[in-house]
Design a protein around this motif. Sequence first.
Motif, PDB file in Angstrom:
ATOM      1  N   VAL A   1       1.000  -0.996   0.110  1.00  0.00           N
ATOM      2  CA  VAL A   1       0.115   0.082   0.021  1.00  0.00           C
ATOM      3  C   VAL A   1       0.966   1.318   0.014  1.00  0.00           C
ATOM      4  N   TRP A   2       1.282   1.717  -1.036  1.00  0.00           N
ATOM      5  CA  TRP A   2       2.662   2.488  -1.224  1.00  0.00           C
ATOM      6  C   TRP A   2       2.309   3.891  -0.891  1.00  0.00           C
ATOM      7  N   ASN A   3       1.140   4.556  -1.009  1.00  0.00           N
ATOM      8  CA  ASN A   3       0.882   5.635  -0.740  1.00  0.00           C
ATOM      9  C   ASN A   3       0.456   6.127   0.570  1.00  0.00           C
ATOM     10  N   THR A   4       0.431   5.065   1.565  1.00  0.00           N
ATOM     11  CA  THR A   4      -0.094   5.397   2.960  1.00  0.00           C
ATOM     12  C   THR A   4       0.966   6.119   3.762  1.00  0.00           C
ATOM     13  N   THR A   5       0.433   6.912   4.659  1.00  0.00           N
ATOM     14  CA  THR A   5       1.349   7.499   5.614  1.00  0.00           C
ATOM     15  C   THR A   5       1.416   6.722   6.996  1.00  0.00           C
ATOM     16  N   GLY A   6       0.509   5.750   6.962  1.00  0.00           N
ATOM     17  CA  GLY A   6       0.560   4.796   8.263  1.00  0.00           C
ATOM     18  C   GLY A   6      -0.989   4.077   8.187  1.00  0.00           C
ATOM     19  N   ILE A   7      -0.838   2.682   8.320  1.00  0.00           N
ATOM     20  CA  ILE A   7      -2.284   2.118   8.459  1.00  0.00           C
ATOM     21  C   ILE A   7      -2.743   2.036   9.958  1.00  0.00           C
ATOM     22  N   PHE A   8      -3.783   2.541  10.207  1.00  0.00           N
ATOM     23  CA  PHE A   8      -4.184   2.689  11.423  1.00  0.00           C
ATOM     24  C   PHE A   8      -5.118   1.371  11.898  1.00  0.00           C
ATOM     25  N   ASP A   9      -5.891   1.042  11.033  1.00  0.00           N
ATOM     26  CA  ASP A   9      -6.928  -0.153  11.280  1.00  0.00           C
ATOM     27  C   ASP A   9      -7.036  -0.848   9.982  1.00  0.00           C
ATOM     28  N   GLY A  10      -7.640  -2.348  10.079  1.00  0.00           N
ATOM     29  CA  GLY A  10      -7.764  -2.856   8.837  1.00  0.00           C
ATOM     30  C   GLY A  10      -8.899  -3.853   9.167  1.00  0.00           C
ATOM     31  N   ILE A  11      -9.499  -4.412   8.263  1.00  0.00           N
ATOM     32  CA  ILE A  11     -10.675  -5.819   8.342  1.00  0.00           C
ATOM     33  C   ILE A  11     -10.510  -6.323   7.100  1.00  0.00           C
ATOM     34  N   ALA A  12     -10.767  -7.482   7.022  1.00  0.00           N
ATOM     35  CA  ALA A  12     -11.026  -8.462   5.888  1.00  0.00           C
ATOM     36  C   ALA A  12     -12.433  -8.640   5.477  1.00  0.00           C
ATOM     37  N   TRP A  13     -12.945  -8.225   4.374  1.00  0.00           N
ATOM     38  CA  TRP A  13     -14.397  -8.500   4.292  1.00  0.00           C
ATOM     39  C   TRP A  13     -14.678  -8.273   2.602  1.00  0.00           C
ATOM     40  N   ARG A  14     -15.387  -9.314   2.080  1.00  0.00           N
ATOM     41  CA  ARG A  14     -15.879  -9.542   0.749  1.00  0.00           C
ATOM     42  C   ARG A  14     -14.696  -9.284  -0.463  1.00  0.00           C
ATOM     43  N   GLY A  15     -13.740 -10.095  -0.044  1.00  0.00           N
ATOM     44  CA  GLY A  15     -12.680 -10.154  -1.110  1.00  0.00           C
ATOM     45  C   GLY A  15     -11.616  -8.997  -1.190  1.00  0.00           C
ATOM     46  N   LYS A  16     -11.691  -8.064  -0.142  1.00  0.00           N
ATOM     47  CA  LYS A  16     -10.979  -7.021  -0.038  1.00  0.00           C
ATOM     48  C   LYS A  16     -10.269  -6.940   1.567  1.00  0.00           C
ATOM     49  N   VAL A  17      -9.246  -6.418   1.875  1.00  0.00           N
ATOM     50  CA  VAL A  17      -8.638  -5.819   3.078  1.00  0.00           C
ATOM     51  C   VAL A  17      -8.890  -4.434   3.081  1.00  0.00           C
ATOM     52  N   TRP A  18      -9.924  -3.930   3.904  1.00  0.00           N
ATOM     53  CA  TRP A  18      -9.991  -2.582   3.891  1.00  0.00           C
ATOM     54  C   TRP A  18      -9.123  -2.006   5.122  1.00  0.00           C
ATOM     55  N   VAL A  19      -8.033  -1.038   4.642  1.00  0.00           N
ATOM     56  CA  VAL A  19      -7.251  -0.421   5.657  1.00  0.00           C
ATOM     57  C   VAL A  19      -7.507   1.322   5.832  1.00  0.00           C
ATOM     58  N   THR A  20      -7.328   1.849   6.872  1.00  0.00           N
ATOM     59  CA  THR A  20      -7.625   3.132   7.007  1.00  0.00           C
ATOM     60  C   THR A  20      -6.138   3.816   7.088  1.00  0.00           C
ATOM     61  N   ASP A  21      -6.108   5.069   6.718  1.00  0.00           N
ATOM     62  CA  ASP A  21      -4.860   6.016   7.113  1.00  0.00           C
ATOM     63  C   ASP A  21      -5.478   7.038   7.620  1.00  0.00           C
ATOM     64  N   GLU A  22      -5.118   7.218   9.129  1.00  0.00           N
ATOM     65  CA  GLU A  22      -5.783   8.154   9.773  1.00  0.00           C
ATOM     66  C   GLU A  22      -5.494   9.552   9.470  1.00  0.00           C
ATOM     67  N   GLU A  23      -4.146   9.866   9.056  1.00  0.00           N
ATOM     68  CA  GLU A  23      -3.577  11.136   9.144  1.00  0.00           C
ATOM     69  C   GLU A  23      -4.248  11.663   7.516  1.00  0.00           C
ATOM     70  N   ARG A  24      -4.240  10.794   6.359  1.00  0.00           N
ATOM     71  CA  ARG A  24      -4.804  11.398   5.403  1.00  0.00           C
ATOM     72  C   ARG A  24      -6.606  11.285   5.128  1.00  0.00           C
ATOM     73  N   GLY A  25      -7.098  10.583   6.154  1.00  0.00           N
ATOM     74  CA  GLY A  25      -8.598  10.564   5.920  1.00  0.00           C
ATOM     75  C   GLY A  25      -8.927   9.651   4.866  1.00  0.00           C
ATOM     76  N   VAL A  26      -8.202   8.393   4.483  1.00  0.00           N
ATOM     77  CA  VAL A  26      -8.387   7.691   3.478  1.00  0.00           C
ATOM     78  C   VAL A  26      -8.610   6.144   4.028  1.00  0.00           C
ATOM     79  N   LEU A  27      -9.828   5.481   3.209  1.00  0.00           N
ATOM     80  CA  LEU A  27      -9.999   4.300   3.377  1.00  0.00           C
ATOM     81  C   LEU A  27      -9.400   3.398   1.974  1.00  0.00           C
ATOM     82  N   SER A  28      -8.498   2.611   2.123  1.00  0.00           N
ATOM     83  CA  SER A  28      -8.092   1.753   0.914  1.00  0.00           C
ATOM     84  C   SER A  28      -8.679   0.421   0.960  1.00  0.00           C
ATOM     85  N   PRO A  29      -9.462   0.032   0.081  1.00  0.00           N
ATOM     86  CA  PRO A  29     -10.002  -1.336  -0.019  1.00  0.00           C
ATOM     87  C   PRO A  29      -8.796  -2.216  -1.124  1.00  0.00           C
TER      88      PRO A  29
END
Length: 195
Positions: free
Chosen positions: A118-146
């Motif tokens: 996940v090359w553009n993240t400043t740091g993964i805050f939390d994550g969960i696997a669901w429906r064929g994706k791993v959904w991770v959050t980047d707290e600093e950027r306010g971004v969700l990445s599936p």
Amino acid sequence: PDGIATAEGSVWVTIPGEERVVRLDAGTGEQEATVAVDGKPCGEPGYLESLGWIWFASCGGDEEVWGIDAGENELRTTLVAEGGIAGGTGDRFWTWSNKDHTVNLYDVEEGRVKKFRVWNTTGIFDGIAWRGKVWVTDEERGVLSPVDQRTGAFPDIVVGRSAADIEVGLGAVWVADDVRGTVVKVSPKGKILGR
């Protein structure tokens, strides 16, 4: 206690700063067993029902994940990993790492790891696997990445001024924006449905 999981009719907890996982009777709260590990477990554990194993990650800098057999109260395996546990099915589970900004698939039976950057993240805050994706959050950027579990491809979904804790349920992904004090609802296809 720090990390908490439920399995086999019991509550499993980690004790901050201690090299052990404790099993408690869900009805009485009495201690049923203690499982020693070579490190300091913390954070949210994962549970693979198909194996009957609970997975705890280390926060002691030793980059380990421990698999504990919930039926036998025994440590079954130790894997080199880093970061939190996002979940899993069968004999495979997902973690994330802020050391190299990756989402990692561990195959217990084959003993191998597949990494997705996940090359553009400043740091993964939390994550969960669901429906064929791993959904991770980047707290600093306010971004969700599936992150697609097959290809590793992912879009960036801006959910707010921050993107912290994440949960799934009621057919959607829910992300906490702790700057605005809101919870963002996201569809399985990545569309923001409401705040």
